[in-house]
Design an enzyme around this catalytic site. Structure first.
Site: not given
Ligand code: DX5
Ligand code: ZN
Length: 219
Positions: A34, A141, A175
């Site tokens: 990702h 999200m 995510d």
């Molecule tokens: C946030 C990003 C995520 C982030 C997730 O805006 O889209 O992909 O990197 O990180 P974690 O898993 O640490 O919340």
């Molecule tokens: Zn992301």
């Protein structure tokens, strides 16, 4: 429900050693990588663009690894061709960043990539219902986009449930704040594509963390 796909977010990796970090995650059993693209406009943070994705692709040939590019950018139409050329496999734009959703999906497909649509925590799942037949993935999200390391928002799970009920075969990605502690909420709601930054990169054993996330989804 489709099979689990675990997608470590390289945002949590060491950017001075991106090739090493990407290869390490693939060795640890990742299905996808990702890649978080932020433009300092759609979200209050900046990360990387197509030139860096081109470099990572040079180190990890197509077919060996699947690049899931999460486009946290205004005017997502602008970068489709650059990301296709850079070797992105999936181009996931934000619903809130455009009004021409169907045209954008067509453009992404014409460029040879899969098309995903992401919704922020305050955007209802119903916003994408009519788009799903054209989409390859919906990203729900589970934090406000912009930064890694935030707390998982469990109140987004009804959106995942609603999407899973209507679309049993859809790839539904979550995510933000996913880890062994929160995965059951997402898996029980019906998510099958799991992004985890801190949850994998900061785990004592990333390989074990990836395997545990996968087991929770496939159970
Ligand atoms: C946030 C990003 C995520 C982030 C997730 O805006 O889209 O992909 O990197 O990180 P974690 O898993 O640490 O919340
Ligand atoms: Zn992301």
């Amino acid at each position: 429900m489709p099979e689990a796909k675990i997608a470590p977010s390289i945002l949590a990796g060491d950017f001075a050693n991106l090739e090493y970090e990407c290869k390490r995650m693939m060795k640890c059993g990742s299905d996808w990588l990702h890649i978080d693209i932020m433009d300092g406009h759609f979200v209050p943070n900046l990360t990387i663009g197509a030139p860096v994705v081109t470099c990572i692709r040079g180190a990890l040939p197509k077919g060996d690894s699947f690049f899931d590019c999460h486009m946290m950018v205004s005017e997502p139409e602008r970068w489709v061709d650059d990301f296709a050329k850079a070797g992105s496999d999936l181009y996931c734009f934000h619903y809130e960043a455009t009004t021409e959703h169907e045209a954008l999906i067509d453009k992404i497909h014409a460029a040879g990539m899969r098309a995903g649509c992401a919704i922020k925590p305050k955007t209802p799942a119903s916003a994408v219902f009519d788009l799903v037949p054209k989409l390859d993935m919906v990203l729900v999200m589970t934090v406000e986009p912009g930064f890694g390391g935030q707390k998982f928002m469990r109140d987004c799970m009804p959106k995942v449930e609603a999407l899973r009920l209507k679309f049993p075969e859809l790839d539904i990605e979550v995510d933000g704040g996913l880890s062994i502690d929160t995965i059951d909420f997402a898996a029980d709601a019906g998510a099958n594509v799991i992004v985890a930054g801190t949850g994998v990169f900061r785990a004592q054993d990333p390989q074990e963390a990836i395997a545990a996330l996968r087991t929770a989804v496939n159970k």
